[in-house]
Design an enzyme around this catalytic site. Structure first.
Site, PDB file in Angstrom:
ATOM      1  CB  SER A   7      -0.899   0.013   1.240  1.00 34.96           C
ATOM      2  OG  SER A   7      -0.104   0.121   2.414  1.00 34.96           O
ATOM      3  CE  LYS A   8      -1.896   6.356  -3.221  1.00 37.50           C
ATOM      4  NZ  LYS A   8      -2.752   7.537  -3.372  1.00 37.50           N
ATOM      5  NE  ARG A   9      -0.296   0.068   6.021  1.00 38.00           N
ATOM      6  CZ  ARG A   9       0.322  -0.954   6.603  1.00 38.00           C
ATOM      7  NH1 ARG A   9       1.466  -0.761   7.227  1.00 38.00           N
ATOM      8  NH2 ARG A   9      -0.207  -2.162   6.560  1.00 38.00           N
ATOM      9  CG  HIS A  10       3.625  -1.392   2.885  1.00 42.67           C
ATOM     10  ND1 HIS A  10       2.432  -1.997   2.582  1.00 42.67           N
ATOM     11  CD2 HIS A  10       3.866  -1.674   4.186  1.00 42.67           C
ATOM     12  CE1 HIS A  10       1.976  -2.634   3.655  1.00 42.67           C
ATOM     13  NE2 HIS A  10       2.826  -2.437   4.640  1.00 42.67           N
ATOM     14  N   GLY A  11       5.191   2.276   0.455  1.00 40.83           N
ATOM     15  CA  GLY A  11       5.983   2.782  -0.672  1.00 40.83           C
ATOM     16  C   GLY A  11       5.376   2.446  -2.017  1.00 40.83           C
TER      17      GLY A  11
END
Length: 474
Positions: A242-246
């Site tokens: 997801s976006k929080r992972h990159g």
């Protein structure tokens, strides 16, 4: 293997080129280049509501920035709709497809009943063997594939191995919608066949599509391309990326200051291995890449590892090339766009001179830009709080003395200014650090910077003495 390998990258233009798509493109590109073949680019824009021009541009720009060139013109799937319809009609004429007049209410009821009974086949074959004369008036039918109802559909996948589906669990696929538009499943098969694609390399979220598409290939009596379904990329914690992972678009990594070569190198090692080798030149990647090296389990995205790899590429990059990249990234970072106006022959020369020192610490081009701030700073300098704490009244007096000690230095180099500062420290019974820290604060406005003698050399005599004068007692 066929005489000529043809791969394809076929993104849907509904958003940016995400990191998983970039890796798929890279694997297709490497496989084609290794075997002297071609990689084609097809934009799958059949979803007219969600396909956008900005998304198409983002995909093309992202591939170009990564250095992944494609062969021939970009193919837009929507423009081939007439050909897709022709193939659907051909299947209809040969008895391998049929008109379906089921209403949306009937289809909903079928799906709900199938799910309630735990069946994966959602369409019950209502119109499979029914006479079209029974069709309700004015109803525009879909065209469905008359899929086999017994036996197995098998894919010999180069990554996943032998994958088997029971035909009793697979639906009669819609090939052509009631409005005459082809479905994704049909369009992909027709396009891959017409484009001469020999190897389909894509994410394993398409594995179930492979079963459905093979049934279309079989009905058309066309050869199935070699299939390779690569595992998806997960976050460091093993969950869906997801976006929080990159999970950002390639354009975002460009704006964050990553080098295309570093991102390519990182992506190739996400799910593919070649012994213990971590660093690959582009040619080494091409020479070493094979489908057998792709693992079956999901790769885990590690931003810290990407940063470290990027730092390696920055340290080993040509200084002039880094100046060009420095300038390029300013176009993509709005909050640093003011630096663009300050780039001129003088500051570019200073940047080039400072680069050996700057690149040793930076893991991204943004860090490189931030550590080069002293070159572009306006007088009087804005002094950060940690630097301001160093500029005590006593140290301001010291700065005045340092200015006097530096004034006669000639020629002005990092070596001659260092010698002058060491001599000053020794003459005044001071440690070099007690001299260097206030000097750094006065020249850069910060408590940390590249080596202070490199800073002196890069800024030059006139600017250094002027900055010191700004901070010395009146």
């Amino acid at each position: 293997m066929p005489d000529s390998v043809v791969t394809r990258f076929a993104p849907s233009p509904t958003g940016f080129l995400h990191i998983g798509g970039a890796r798929t493109a890279l694997f297709n590109w490497l496989y084609a280049r290794k075997h002297g073949g071609r990689m084609l680019l097809r934009i799958e824009d059949t979803d007219r509501e969600r396909s956008t021009e900005p998304a198409i541009k983002a995909i093309l720009d992202g591939l170009k920035w990564l250095g992944l060139d494609w062969d021939g013109d970009v193919i837009y799937q929507f423009t081939r709709a007439a050909r897709h319809r022709e193939v659907a009609e051909q299947l209809l004429a040969s008895g391998k497809a049929y008109h379906c007049y089921a209403s949306s209410d009937e289809l909903t009821a079928m799906r709900e009943k199938a799910r309630a009974e735990g069946r994966t086949r959602l369409y019950d074959g209502l119109w499979r063997d029914r006479d079209p004369k029974d069709a309700p008036p004015g109803m525009k039918p879909t065209i469905r594939l008359k899929a086999p109802q017994a036996g197995e559909t098998v894919i010999e996948d180069q990554v996943q191995g032998r994958v088997v589906w029971q035909n009793e669990n697979l639906d009669d696929l819609v090939l052509l919608r009631g409005d005459g538009n082809p479905t994704y499943m049909l369009a992909v098969v027709v396009d891959d066949h017409d484009m001469g694609v020999t190897h389909v390399i894509r994410g394993d979220d398409h594995l179930i599509n492979a079963a459905r598409q093979k049934q279309i290939y079989d009905a058309l009596e066309w050869d199935l391309p070699s299939m390779s379904h690569i595992p998806l990329i997960h976050g460091p914690d093993g969950s869906k990326l997801s976006k929080r992972h990159g999970a950002l678009g390639v354009e975002a990594y460009r704006s964050l200051g990553y080098l295309p070569a570093a991102l390519r190198n990182y992506l190739v090692r996400l799910g593919w291995s070649h012994g213990d080798q971590e660093i690959f030149s582009t040619q080494e990647m091409i020479d070493a890449f094979d489908l057998q090296g792709i693992g079956r389990s999901a790769a885990r995205f590690d931003l810290a590892k990407l940063e470290n790899l990027n730092g390696h590429y920055i340290r080993h990059a040509d200084d002039s090339a880094l100046v060009a990249m420095f300038e390029d990234v300013l176009d993509h970072v709005p909050d640093r766009s003011n630096l663009k106006a300050k780039l001129n022959d003088t500051t570019r020369a200073q940047l080039l001179q400072a680069m050996p020192s700057l690149k040793e610490r930076a893991k991204t081009l943004i860090e490189l830009i931030d550590s080069a701030y002293f070159i572009f700073a306006d007088r009087p300098l804005e002094i950060e709080s940690r630097a301001a704490a160093l500029l005590t009244p006593e140290n301001r007096v010291l700065i005045g003395k340092l200015k006097l000690a530096l004034e006669p230095v000639s020629p002005w180099t990092s070596q001659t200014t260092e010698a002058a500062m060491r001599a000053f420290a020794e003459a005044n019974n001071l440690k070099l650090g007690a001299v260097a820290q206030p000097l750094r604060a006065a020249l850069t406005g910060r408590a940390t910077s590249p080596g202070i003698f490199d800073v002196l050399a890069v800024l030059g005599r006139q600017e250094c003495l002027a900055r010191l004068d700004d901070q010395a007692p009146a």
